[in-house]
Design a protein around this motif. Structure first.
Motif, PDB file in Angstrom:
ATOM      1  N   GLN A 519       1.285  -9.009  -2.083  1.00  0.00           N
ATOM      2  CA  GLN A 519       0.927  -7.802  -2.830  1.00  0.00           C
ATOM      3  C   GLN A 519       0.815  -8.069  -4.327  1.00  0.00           C
ATOM      4  O   GLN A 519       0.025  -7.417  -5.016  1.00  0.00           O
ATOM      5  CB  GLN A 519       1.936  -6.690  -2.537  1.00  0.00           C
ATOM      6  N   ASN A 522      -2.455  -8.794  -5.208  1.00  0.00           N
ATOM      7  CA  ASN A 522      -3.324  -7.652  -4.902  1.00  0.00           C
ATOM      8  C   ASN A 522      -4.035  -7.794  -3.561  1.00  0.00           C
ATOM      9  O   ASN A 522      -5.122  -7.231  -3.342  1.00  0.00           O
ATOM     10  CB  ASN A 522      -4.346  -7.411  -6.019  1.00  0.00           C
ATOM     11  N   LYS A 524      -4.446  -6.845   0.182  1.00  0.00           N
ATOM     12  CA  LYS A 524      -4.129  -5.703   1.024  1.00  0.00           C
ATOM     13  C   LYS A 524      -3.493  -6.182   2.323  1.00  0.00           C
ATOM     14  O   LYS A 524      -4.029  -7.075   2.990  1.00  0.00           O
ATOM     15  CB  LYS A 524      -5.382  -4.893   1.316  1.00  0.00           C
ATOM     16  N   ARG A 526      -1.706  -4.934   6.042  1.00  0.00           N
ATOM     17  CA  ARG A 526      -1.494  -3.885   7.028  1.00  0.00           C
ATOM     18  C   ARG A 526      -0.310  -4.259   7.916  1.00  0.00           C
ATOM     19  O   ARG A 526       0.113  -5.419   7.958  1.00  0.00           O
ATOM     20  CB  ARG A 526      -2.760  -3.679   7.874  1.00  0.00           C
ATOM     21  N   GLU A 550     -11.839  -7.127   4.157  1.00  0.00           N
ATOM     22  CA  GLU A 550     -11.500  -6.057   3.210  1.00  0.00           C
ATOM     23  C   GLU A 550     -10.855  -6.606   1.937  1.00  0.00           C
ATOM     24  O   GLU A 550     -10.769  -5.891   0.939  1.00  0.00           O
ATOM     25  CB  GLU A 550     -10.598  -5.016   3.871  1.00  0.00           C
ATOM     26  N   ASN A 551     -10.413  -7.865   1.973  1.00  0.00           N
ATOM     27  CA  ASN A 551      -9.816  -8.470   0.777  1.00  0.00           C
ATOM     28  C   ASN A 551     -10.814  -9.288  -0.031  1.00  0.00           C
ATOM     29  O   ASN A 551     -10.718  -9.353  -1.258  1.00  0.00           O
ATOM     30  CB  ASN A 551      -8.634  -9.351   1.173  1.00  0.00           C
ATOM     31  N   LEU A 594      -2.347   0.594   6.199  1.00  0.00           N
ATOM     32  CA  LEU A 594      -2.251  -0.217   4.990  1.00  0.00           C
ATOM     33  C   LEU A 594      -0.922   0.055   4.308  1.00  0.00           C
ATOM     34  O   LEU A 594      -0.530   1.207   4.129  1.00  0.00           O
ATOM     35  CB  LEU A 594      -3.413   0.140   4.059  1.00  0.00           C
ATOM     36  N   LYS A 596       1.542   0.385   1.245  1.00  0.00           N
ATOM     37  CA  LYS A 596       1.510   0.580  -0.208  1.00  0.00           C
ATOM     38  C   LYS A 596       2.274  -0.534  -0.903  1.00  0.00           C
ATOM     39  O   LYS A 596       3.275  -1.028  -0.384  1.00  0.00           O
ATOM     40  CB  LYS A 596       2.162   1.916  -0.571  1.00  0.00           C
ATOM     41  N   GLN A 597       1.801  -0.906  -2.063  1.00  0.00           N
ATOM     42  CA  GLN A 597       2.580  -1.811  -2.901  1.00  0.00           C
ATOM     43  C   GLN A 597       3.627  -0.986  -3.628  1.00  0.00           C
ATOM     44  O   GLN A 597       3.288  -0.088  -4.404  1.00  0.00           O
ATOM     45  CB  GLN A 597       1.692  -2.528  -3.910  1.00  0.00           C
TER      46      GLN A 597
END
Length: 829
Positions: A519, A522, A524, A526, A550-551, A594, A596-597
């Motif tokens: 994270q 950055n 993502k 899941r 998606e990354n 997903l 959250k950070q």
């Protein structure tokens, strides 16, 4: 020429002696007229040791979190200092329990004096300087004689960071003349006070666990010396007289008759000097010998005579008027601690050979006749990460263990609390009690600690299988492991040129660290809410999933970043080329949310338990590699959801600060984590569904008459007491907070608070009338804790409120609780 050499030698001797300054000379003020900053104490110890090198050796054994030096001065006669390493080596041979030929008549006893483990009990360090000068200067003739058969180790300050927090505050507010009025600000420390260390931990409760850097470094040195006598110097309320051993009940059954009887010998010698001065004191009250992680019990469980000395004086400053109308000064307090220190040296010297004989016998008896009814402890490798942490703890404490075997056995099952059959797998950890550290091993592992008195000073249960959340058996059979180390599973990372996704495991501290690292890049991530199978392999709920497509929209070099992170933490990774799974839901399903950070804030300040705050702060920084923001309670209603999405309220009182701003933040998607008494702050507040569990009162039931006798007025009410007992929480194993834990979790319960299960929220953790596993719980407290909620979650707008009614981070040694708290931080949004 002979006369010339004689006068040169005499001049050198006189010059050397002249360089040994009194504390008053070195500091420039009379000892007891000011509090001395730690750097000046360290300088005094260094200079004094250098000026008295023939009878002193200074050992700097580490640094604190804030970079202050940790040190001891080893003092004895010149003859003993010249052969100090041989003395130390011989002493360790005595602690092996083997038949050896060490000449005890010529082997000095070792006395270790520990000062100022609690920073605001600040007279101790001042006393240490006086003690050092007295022993090295030759000004006290009896002491010079005592040092011929005794080695004294002086640790002037176990907690320099806490001490300087107190000293700096006091010195900044005291006037030209100290104010003896207890209401004066110099007697009222601001939060968090000087008692704890940098991370607000109580170092006097960390001896066995060694979670803090000061404890880790000190115990490494302690185990290189293993003294016959250890004294831990403390202070208590300034309205109390002096306390010294013998200790109060309960006394653990593994403490020997010799250890108890010698405490009496020391106590009588202390009393002789106090009686001569007309000083008040008490013994055999309040301070018991049970919990294994104190500065008196830990040495006792390692063959020493461990003792606590308590001078009245916390926050007394330089001078304070007590409830009795007397004025207690810092000089008085120094005199009292100095007297017991010298008295203990005297009695150690007079009994040095007997101490060594009994010390040698102690370890020989441990090898020949192990304590307790169990001969072996078998800890199953149900979670390899936590098993490794357990092995680290045993290693720190010099407890011998091994792994694996092909035997079957029978023993007490910690979970079912019944005798059960078991088999031993390759990575199961086995502690055979027939070893030199048998008593400490038995104390830490025994399923139930026998307690003779409910009026305990601390928790009454800490059996390590419960602490680590591992399946365990206590066996009356003598079982030994076959292998010195764990058989590490080989890390096989699948290579796919252009994977659809990378899969990571979840449920350990290392997994959480991997997630933090991902994270921070950055990336993502899941998480699977349900188990699934792909490429013929099963993956449990909680598995982390990084989807390449998606990354790669925002991050370049994904393969290199993933490879670097997995190598950093030595964790396996599986790359898969398709999101079509054989069992479970495909990767496009909403069961892979997903994560959250977390952007975390912890509340600090006068409303908060400093110890509870420190636990959360330390865990986030050291275990999860996160950097939380530290905020004040008054700012609870001013949170920006873009900067803080996770708020931790440690044990404390926040009712006055729960307002519309906080509820608005929750509605926007914040996660509020309420720990212990923080829950009480939101009861009956709008939007919070938590309700206290009320104990049913029978109709027409009359209150019982008070059965407490006046003579027992200072004792706890046993029927309502719960100083610290282990409960089994039944978990909703499908909830994200249960990942890595399964169907249940052991918690340490230290209060009677329990809550009604939710009608709409998630009842993650419940207890029932069979949940008590170990420890003291009074009759009324048992009734109150028969059934109810201890871990719960409710939705609040787009956010969540998490209720943790018992402390999962207790003193940072409750390892399975870290798994739970890691889930609370990252999972289940």
């Amino acid at each position: 020429m002979k006369y010339h050499l004689f006068y040169v030698a005499l001049f050198i001797s006189i010059s050397s002696f002249a360089q040994i300054q009194t504390p008053d000379q070195f500091l420039g003020y009379s000892l007891g007229s000011h509090f001395t900053p730690h750097h000046k104490v360290a300088d005094y110890f260094r200079q004094t040791a250098a000026a008295s090198a023939t009878n002193t050796k200074l050992i700097e054994y580490g640094k604190t979190n804030e970079g202050r030096p940790l040190m001891v001065a080893v003092v004895s006669s010149p003859e003993n200092i010249a052969k100090l390493e041989q003395i130390r080596s011989n002493n360790l041979v005595l602690a092996t329990g083997t038949n050896n030929s060490i000449d005890l008549a010529n082997q000095p006893a070792i006395l270790w004096l520990s000062y100022n483990v609690h920073g605001n009990e600040a007279n101790s360090t001042e006393t240490a300087m006086k003690m050092l000068y007295t022993l090295v200067s030759g000004s006290n003739k009896p002491a010079t004689e005592w040092l011929k058969n005794t080695v004294v180790i002086i640790d002037p300050c176990l907690n320099p960071d806490g001490r300087d927090r107190y000293v700096n505050y006091f010195n900044s507010v005291v006037g030209k003349t100290p104010n003896s009025d207890p209401l004066s600000r110099e007697h009222i420390e601001p939060w968090p006070g000087g008692r704890p260390n940098h991370y607000y931990f109580d170092l006097n409760r960390d001896w066995a666990w060694q979670t803090q850097v000061e404890s880790q470094q000190r115990l490494a040195l302690y185990n290189q010396w293993m003294p016959q006598v250890h004294v831990d110097f403390h202070e208590q309320s300034y309205n109390e007289p002096y306390y010294f051993a013998p200790a109060a009940e309960p006394v653990h059954q593994d403490i020997t008759p010799w250890q108890k009887s010698f405490q009496v010998v020391v106590g009588k010698n202390n009393a002789k000097y106090f009686d001569a001065e007309g000083w008040q004191y008490f013994t055999k009250e309040r301070f018991d010998l049970l919990y294994p992680s104190y500065g008196d019990t830990y040495p006792l469980y390692n063959g020493s005579i461990g003792m606590t000395y308590e001078q009245g004086g916390i926050r007394a400053g330089l001078s304070v008027v007590t409830n009795d109308g007397d004025t207690l000064t810092l000089k008085d307090r120094i005199a009292h601690h100095f007297t017991t220190g010298m008295s203990t040296l005297e009695i150690t010297s007079l009994n040095h050979q007997k101490l060594l004989e009994e010390y040698k016998k102690y370890f020989q008896q441990e090898l020949a006749n192990s304590p307790g009814i169990y001969k072996s402890y078998v800890i199953k490798a149900t979670n390899l990460s936590r098993l490794k942490k357990l092995a680290e703890l045993l290693t720190k404490n010099k407890i011998e263990f091994a792994f694996g075997g092909d035997k079957t056995g029978r023993g007490y099952d910690y979970d079912t609390q019944k005798e059960e059959n078991f088999s031993i797998s390759r990575n199961d950890l086995i502690v055979n009690i027939q070893q030199p550290r048998a008593v400490l091993a038995n104390v830490l592992l025994e399923p139930q600690t026998f307690v003779t008195d409910s009026n305990t000073y601390d928790i009454t249960a800490w059996a390590l299988p419960y602490v680590y959340g591992l399946k365990g058996y206590a066996s009356k059979e003598s079982i030994r492991g076959k292998f010195p180390a764990i058989d590490e599973p080989k890390i096989i990372n699948t290579v796919v040129e252009k994977p659809l996704a990378w899969l990571f495991s979840w449920g350990t501290r290392e997994d959480a660290q991997v997630l933090t690292a991902l994270q921070k890049e950055n990336i993502k991530v899941r998480q699977a809410d349900q188990p699934f199978s792909v490429n013929g392999k099963d993956y449990p709920a909680g598995t982390l999933i990084v989807l390449r497509a998606e990354n790669e929209k925002t991050i370049k070099g994904m393969n290199d970043k993933i490879a670097f992170i997995t190598k950093m933490f030595d964790k396996p990774i599986q790359a898969v080329s398709s999101g079509f799974v054989e069992k479970g839901k495909d990767f496009g399903s909403n069961v892979y949310p997903l994560l959250k950070q977390p952007k975390i804030a912890i509340v600090s300040g006068m409303e908060v338990s400093s110890l509870a705050f420190g636990e959360a702060w330390f865990f986030l920084e050291h275990d999860l590699n996160l950097s939380p923001s530290i905020i004040n309670a008054k700012d609870l209603n001013n949170l920006d959801i873009n900067k803080v999405n996770t708020l931790i309220l440690p044990d404390g009182t926040y009712s006055a600060f729960i307002g519309d701003g906080l509820t608005a933040w929750l509605n926007k998607g914040g996660r509020l984590i309420l720990m212990e008494d923080a829950i009480e702050s939101v009861i009956e507040k709008k939007g919070f569904d938590i309700k206290k569990k009320e104990v049913a009162v029978k109709k027409d039931e009359k209150p019982e008459a008070n059965k407490l006798l006046f003579k027992d007025k200072d004792k706890d009410d046993f029927e309502t007491t719960i100083p610290g007992a282990i409960y089994k929480i039944n978990l909703d194993a499908t909830h994200p907070f249960s990942y890595g834990l399964g169907k249940f979790y052991y918690t340490l319960k230290t209060d009677r608070k329990i809550y009604e299960p939710f009608v709409k929220g998630w009842n993650v953790g419940l207890i029932n009338d069979k949940s008590l596993m170990a420890g003291i719980v009074g009759k009324k407290a048992r009734e109150e804790l028969k059934a109810g909620l201890l871990i719960g979650v409710q939705d609040f707008g787009r956010g969540q409120v998490v209720y943790l009614a018992s402390d999962p981070l207790f003193r940072n040694f409750w390892e399975s609780g870290k798994t739970l708290f890691g889930n609370v931080i990252f999972c289940g949004y």
